[in-house]
Design a protein around this motif. Sequence first.
Motif, PDB file in Angstrom:
ATOM      1  N   LEU A   1     -16.019  34.159  16.079  1.00  0.00           N
ATOM      2  CA  LEU A   1     -15.501  32.813  15.874  1.00  0.00           C
ATOM      3  C   LEU A   1     -16.219  32.095  14.736  1.00  0.00           C
ATOM      4  N   THR A   2     -17.501  32.375  14.560  1.00  0.00           N
ATOM      5  CA  THR A   2     -18.236  31.818  13.417  1.00  0.00           C
ATOM      6  C   THR A   2     -17.650  32.346  12.112  1.00  0.00           C
ATOM      7  N   GLU A   3     -17.341  33.641  12.103  1.00  0.00           N
ATOM      8  CA  GLU A   3     -16.707  34.244  10.918  1.00  0.00           C
ATOM      9  C   GLU A   3     -15.347  33.612  10.658  1.00  0.00           C
ATOM     10  N   ALA A   4     -14.577  33.409  11.722  1.00  0.00           N
ATOM     11  CA  ALA A   4     -13.254  32.800  11.571  1.00  0.00           C
ATOM     12  C   ALA A   4     -13.375  31.369  11.047  1.00  0.00           C
ATOM     13  N   ALA A   5     -14.368  30.631  11.539  1.00  0.00           N
ATOM     14  CA  ALA A   5     -14.569  29.257  11.069  1.00  0.00           C
ATOM     15  C   ALA A   5     -14.927  29.240   9.584  1.00  0.00           C
ATOM     16  N   ALA A   6     -15.762  30.187   9.165  1.00  0.00           N
ATOM     17  CA  ALA A   6     -16.128  30.257   7.740  1.00  0.00           C
ATOM     18  C   ALA A   6     -14.911  30.576   6.887  1.00  0.00           C
ATOM     19  N   LEU A   7     -14.067  31.454   7.376  1.00  0.00           N
ATOM     20  CA  LEU A   7     -12.843  31.793   6.630  1.00  0.00           C
ATOM     21  C   LEU A   7     -11.915  30.587   6.547  1.00  0.00           C
ATOM     22  N   ALA A   8     -11.794  29.844   7.656  1.00  0.00           N
ATOM     23  CA  ALA A   8     -10.935  28.659   7.654  1.00  0.00           C
ATOM     24  C   ALA A   8     -11.455  27.613   6.667  1.00  0.00           C
ATOM     25  N   LYS A   9     -12.778  27.439   6.611  1.00  0.00           N
ATOM     26  CA  LYS A   9     -13.360  26.497   5.654  1.00  0.00           C
ATOM     27  C   LYS A   9     -13.099  26.957   4.225  1.00  0.00           C
ATOM     28  N   ALA A  10     -13.197  28.258   3.983  1.00  0.00           N
ATOM     29  CA  ALA A  10     -12.914  28.792   2.647  1.00  0.00           C
ATOM     30  C   ALA A  10     -11.463  28.528   2.267  1.00  0.00           C
TER      31      ALA A  10
ATOM     32  N   LEU B   1     -10.305  36.863  14.908  1.00  0.00           N
ATOM     33  CA  LEU B   1      -9.677  36.215  16.060  1.00  0.00           C
ATOM     34  C   LEU B   1      -9.159  37.245  17.057  1.00  0.00           C
ATOM     35  N   SER B   2      -8.580  38.321  16.569  1.00  0.00           N
ATOM     36  CA  SER B   2      -8.108  39.388  17.450  1.00  0.00           C
ATOM     37  C   SER B   2      -9.266  40.039  18.198  1.00  0.00           C
ATOM     38  N   GLU B   3     -10.363  40.286  17.480  1.00  0.00           N
ATOM     39  CA  GLU B   3     -11.542  40.877  18.127  1.00  0.00           C
ATOM     40  C   GLU B   3     -12.110  39.931  19.170  1.00  0.00           C
ATOM     41  N   ALA B   4     -12.168  38.636  18.878  1.00  0.00           N
ATOM     42  CA  ALA B   4     -12.673  37.662  19.847  1.00  0.00           C
ATOM     43  C   ALA B   4     -11.793  37.632  21.093  1.00  0.00           C
ATOM     44  N   LYS B   5     -10.480  37.706  20.898  1.00  0.00           N
ATOM     45  CA  LYS B   5      -9.556  37.705  22.038  1.00  0.00           C
ATOM     46  C   LYS B   5      -9.753  38.965  22.889  1.00  0.00           C
ATOM     47  N   THR B   6      -9.931  40.108  22.259  1.00  0.00           N
ATOM     48  CA  THR B   6     -10.154  41.360  22.988  1.00  0.00           C
ATOM     49  C   THR B   6     -11.456  41.300  23.778  1.00  0.00           C
ATOM     50  N   LEU B   7     -12.513  40.794  23.150  1.00  0.00           N
ATOM     51  CA  LEU B   7     -13.795  40.649  23.829  1.00  0.00           C
ATOM     52  C   LEU B   7     -13.679  39.683  25.010  1.00  0.00           C
ATOM     53  N   HIS B   8     -12.953  38.604  24.821  1.00  0.00           N
ATOM     54  CA  HIS B   8     -12.738  37.638  25.902  1.00  0.00           C
ATOM     55  C   HIS B   8     -12.038  38.314  27.079  1.00  0.00           C
TER      56      HIS B   8
ATOM     57  N   ALA C   1     -23.378  38.915  28.373  1.00  0.00           N
ATOM     58  CA  ALA C   1     -24.118  38.182  27.342  1.00  0.00           C
ATOM     59  C   ALA C   1     -23.867  38.786  25.960  1.00  0.00           C
ATOM     60  N   ALA C   2     -23.851  40.106  25.883  1.00  0.00           N
ATOM     61  CA  ALA C   2     -23.571  40.762  24.599  1.00  0.00           C
ATOM     62  C   ALA C   2     -22.148  40.441  24.140  1.00  0.00           C
ATOM     63  N   GLY C   3     -21.218  40.424  25.066  1.00  0.00           N
ATOM     64  CA  GLY C   3     -19.832  40.084  24.730  1.00  0.00           C
ATOM     65  C   GLY C   3     -19.706  38.657  24.240  1.00  0.00           C
ATOM     66  N   GLU C   4     -20.414  37.741  24.907  1.00  0.00           N
ATOM     67  CA  GLU C   4     -20.372  36.339  24.480  1.00  0.00           C
ATOM     68  C   GLU C   4     -20.982  36.168  23.092  1.00  0.00           C
ATOM     69  N   THR C   5     -22.053  36.895  22.825  1.00  0.00           N
ATOM     70  CA  THR C   5     -22.670  36.848  21.500  1.00  0.00           C
ATOM     71  C   THR C   5     -21.699  37.371  20.443  1.00  0.00           C
ATOM     72  N   ALA C   6     -21.012  38.449  20.774  1.00  0.00           N
ATOM     73  CA  ALA C   6     -20.044  39.026  19.836  1.00  0.00           C
ATOM     74  C   ALA C   6     -18.876  38.071  19.594  1.00  0.00           C
ATOM     75  N   ILE C   7     -18.397  37.409  20.648  1.00  0.00           N
ATOM     76  CA  ILE C   7     -17.316  36.432  20.492  1.00  0.00           C
ATOM     77  C   ILE C   7     -17.781  35.300  19.570  1.00  0.00           C
TER      78      ILE C   7
ATOM     79  N   ILE D   1      -6.690  34.049   2.427  1.00  0.00           N
ATOM     80  CA  ILE D   1      -7.889  33.873   3.239  1.00  0.00           C
ATOM     81  C   ILE D   1      -7.525  33.641   4.709  1.00  0.00           C
ATOM     82  N   VAL D   2      -6.530  32.821   4.943  1.00  0.00           N
ATOM     83  CA  VAL D   2      -6.109  32.561   6.326  1.00  0.00           C
ATOM     84  C   VAL D   2      -5.627  33.840   6.998  1.00  0.00           C
ATOM     85  N   LEU D   3      -4.955  34.697   6.260  1.00  0.00           N
ATOM     86  CA  LEU D   3      -4.511  35.967   6.833  1.00  0.00           C
ATOM     87  C   LEU D   3      -5.691  36.833   7.258  1.00  0.00           C
ATOM     88  N   ASP D   4      -6.837  36.659   6.606  1.00  0.00           N
ATOM     89  CA  ASP D   4      -8.043  37.388   6.994  1.00  0.00           C
ATOM     90  C   ASP D   4      -8.590  36.925   8.342  1.00  0.00           C
ATOM     91  N   LEU D   5      -8.126  35.783   8.834  1.00  0.00           N
ATOM     92  CA  LEU D   5      -8.545  35.295  10.147  1.00  0.00           C
ATOM     93  C   LEU D   5      -8.074  36.211  11.274  1.00  0.00           C
TER      94      LEU D   5
END
Length: 88
Positions: free
Chosen positions: A29-38, A60-67, A19-25, A52-56
């Motif tokens: 992903l919310t952060e990545a979505a905000a960056l993509a919108k920016a 995204l890497s952290e989400a993949k590792t958590l997954h 559950a903690a991992g899913e919350t972190a993912i 800005i896209v490079l900041d994704l």
Amino acid sequence: MSETTTGRADTNETSQSVAAGETAISARLTEAAALAKAALVCADSEREAVRIVLDLDVPLSEAKTLHGAICLIGHINRKVAEATAPGD
């Protein structure tokens, strides 16, 4: 995982970890979505949008590792369940 008196792995700790991992993912992903919108907002300035896209990369890497970690926990749980199944 800790062992209970019956010898089976305590899944409460595992459930909390998943559950903690899913919350972190979700947070990454919310952060990545905000960056993509920016980046879309900055579309008139290609250089800024690319920056800005490079900041994704980080969220995204952290989400993949958590997954991957959550998948590993699931794999371990299945192996433990198979090893402790009655009738073996």
